[in-house]
Design a protein around this motif. Structure first.
Motif, mmCIF file in Angstrom:
data_model
loop_
_atom_site.group_PDB
_atom_site.id
_atom_site.type_symbol
_atom_site.label_atom_id
_atom_site.label_comp_id
_atom_site.label_asym_id
_atom_site.label_seq_id
_atom_site.Cartn_x
_atom_site.Cartn_y
_atom_site.Cartn_z
ATOM 1 N N MET A 94 50.600 -18.573 -46.629
ATOM 2 C CA MET A 94 50.536 -17.994 -45.291
ATOM 3 C C MET A 94 49.118 -18.067 -44.749
ATOM 4 S SD MET A 94 53.128 -14.723 -45.765
ATOM 5 C CE MET A 94 52.138 -13.712 -44.714
ATOM 6 N N SER A 95 48.127 -17.789 -45.599
ATOM 7 C CA SER A 95 46.734 -17.854 -45.167
ATOM 8 C C SER A 95 46.337 -19.278 -44.798
ATOM 9 C CB SER A 95 45.802 -17.320 -46.255
ATOM 10 O OG SER A 95 46.002 -15.951 -46.449
ATOM 11 N N LEU A 96 46.746 -20.237 -45.616
ATOM 12 C CA LEU A 96 46.436 -21.634 -45.304
ATOM 13 C C LEU A 96 47.055 -22.048 -43.974
ATOM 14 C CD1 LEU A 96 46.736 -23.632 -48.667
ATOM 15 C CD2 LEU A 96 44.693 -23.288 -47.281
ATOM 16 N N GLY A 135 45.241 -20.462 -41.100
ATOM 17 C CA GLY A 135 43.973 -21.141 -40.863
ATOM 18 C C GLY A 135 44.159 -22.427 -40.078
ATOM 19 N N LYS A 136 45.206 -23.168 -40.380
ATOM 20 C CA LYS A 136 45.476 -24.409 -39.651
ATOM 21 C C LYS A 136 45.860 -24.124 -38.202
ATOM 22 C CE LYS A 136 47.036 -26.856 -43.770
ATOM 23 N NZ LYS A 136 48.200 -27.385 -44.485
ATOM 24 N N GLU A 137 46.683 -23.094 -38.005
ATOM 25 C CA GLU A 137 47.171 -22.781 -36.665
ATOM 26 C C GLU A 137 46.119 -22.111 -35.793
ATOM 27 O OE1 GLU A 137 50.700 -20.462 -37.235
ATOM 28 O OE2 GLU A 137 51.780 -22.115 -38.191
ATOM 29 N N SER A 138 45.314 -21.236 -36.385
ATOM 30 C CA SER A 138 44.360 -20.456 -35.596
ATOM 31 C C SER A 138 42.960 -21.048 -35.570
ATOM 32 C CB SER A 138 44.272 -19.030 -36.145
ATOM 33 O OG SER A 138 43.612 -19.036 -37.417
ATOM 34 N N GLY A 139 42.686 -21.941 -36.513
ATOM 35 C CA GLY A 139 41.343 -22.492 -36.602
ATOM 36 C C GLY A 139 40.379 -21.628 -37.390
ATOM 37 N N ARG A 140 40.870 -20.567 -38.011
ATOM 38 C CA ARG A 140 39.996 -19.709 -38.814
ATOM 39 C C ARG A 140 39.503 -20.490 -40.017
ATOM 40 N NH1 ARG A 140 42.012 -13.671 -39.965
ATOM 41 N NH2 ARG A 140 40.456 -14.078 -41.556
ATOM 42 N N THR A 141 38.207 -20.688 -40.106
ATOM 43 C CA THR A 141 37.656 -21.476 -41.204
ATOM 44 C C THR A 141 37.802 -20.785 -42.551
ATOM 45 O OG1 THR A 141 35.440 -20.592 -40.738
ATOM 46 C CG2 THR A 141 36.029 -22.696 -39.716
ATOM 47 N N ASP A 142 37.742 -19.443 -42.564
ATOM 48 C CA ASP A 142 37.868 -18.735 -43.836
ATOM 49 C C ASP A 142 39.280 -18.828 -44.393
ATOM 50 O OD1 ASP A 142 38.694 -17.063 -41.721
ATOM 51 O OD2 ASP A 142 38.390 -15.266 -42.925
ATOM 52 N N ASP A 143 40.254 -19.122 -43.556
ATOM 53 C CA ASP A 143 41.625 -19.290 -44.026
ATOM 54 C C ASP A 143 41.977 -20.756 -44.262
ATOM 55 O OD1 ASP A 143 42.281 -16.646 -44.210
ATOM 56 O OD2 ASP A 143 43.233 -16.524 -42.254
ATOM 57 N N GLN A 144 40.999 -21.631 -44.162
ATOM 58 C CA GLN A 144 41.228 -23.037 -44.447
ATOM 59 C C GLN A 144 40.595 -23.447 -45.775
ATOM 60 O OE1 GLN A 144 40.239 -25.576 -41.118
ATOM 61 N NE2 GLN A 144 40.958 -24.047 -39.671
ATOM 62 N N ASP A 145 39.789 -22.572 -46.335
ATOM 63 C CA ASP A 145 39.101 -22.842 -47.596
ATOM 64 C C ASP A 145 39.913 -22.253 -48.751
ATOM 65 O OD1 ASP A 145 37.389 -22.568 -49.907
ATOM 66 O OD2 ASP A 145 35.679 -22.906 -48.568
ATOM 67 N N ASN A 203 39.293 -21.984 -51.882
ATOM 68 C CA ASN A 203 38.527 -21.122 -52.799
ATOM 69 C C ASN A 203 38.379 -19.716 -52.243
ATOM 70 O OD1 ASN A 203 38.087 -23.133 -54.774
ATOM 71 N ND2 ASN A 203 36.404 -23.972 -53.570
ATOM 72 N N ILE A 204 38.139 -19.613 -50.942
ATOM 73 C CA ILE A 204 38.000 -18.297 -50.320
ATOM 74 C C ILE A 204 39.327 -17.544 -50.402
ATOM 75 C CG2 ILE A 204 37.674 -17.097 -48.110
ATOM 76 C CD1 ILE A 204 35.566 -19.226 -47.415
ATOM 77 N N ILE A 205 40.417 -18.244 -50.123
ATOM 78 C CA ILE A 205 41.734 -17.595 -50.175
ATOM 79 C C ILE A 205 42.040 -17.146 -51.593
ATOM 80 C CG2 ILE A 205 44.212 -17.958 -49.894
ATOM 81 C CD1 ILE A 205 43.498 -19.894 -47.590
ATOM 82 N N SER A 206 41.794 -18.001 -52.573
ATOM 83 C CA SER A 206 42.058 -17.638 -53.969
ATOM 84 C C SER A 206 41.245 -16.423 -54.376
ATOM 85 C CB SER A 206 41.744 -18.812 -54.896
ATOM 86 O OG SER A 206 42.647 -19.857 -54.663
ATOM 87 N N ASN A 207 39.977 -16.385 -53.987
ATOM 88 C CA ASN A 207 39.126 -15.244 -54.317
ATOM 89 C C ASN A 207 39.617 -13.984 -53.616
ATOM 90 O OD1 ASN A 207 36.676 -14.105 -55.578
ATOM 91 N ND2 ASN A 207 36.110 -13.763 -53.444
#
Length: 75
Positions: free
Chosen positions: A10-12, A15-25, A27-31
């Motif tokens: 869902m986060s990925l 991130g694709k839909e909204s352009g949020r960079t933190d939800d496209q990484d 490693n950040i999502i896993s952490n």
């Protein structure tokens, strides 16, 4: 409280839909999920033991999830 990979995907997608960079990484999502599991998810057991936990399905549209939350509160 998510027990599978739903939050990750869902986060990925968000991130694709909204352009949020933190939800496209990934490693950040896993952490973020690891921190949630370590610091937040343990509260579910705490409140469940007191019969104060209501699980709500968080998948679906905002309107669907909101309706489920309101129903859980009203019951």
């Amino acid at each position: 409280f998510v027990k599978d990979n739903s939050a990750y995907f869902m986060s990925l997608n968000r991130g694709k839909e909204s352009g949020r960079t933190d939800d496209q990484d990934e490693n950040i999502i896993s952490n973020r999920i690891k921190v949630y599991e370590k610091n937040t998810a343990v509260l579910a057991d705490f409140y469940d033991a007191q019969s104060k936990l209501e699980n709500v399905n968080g998948l679906g549209s905002v309107e669907q999830v909101t309706k489920r939350i309101y129903n859980a509160i009203d019951n």
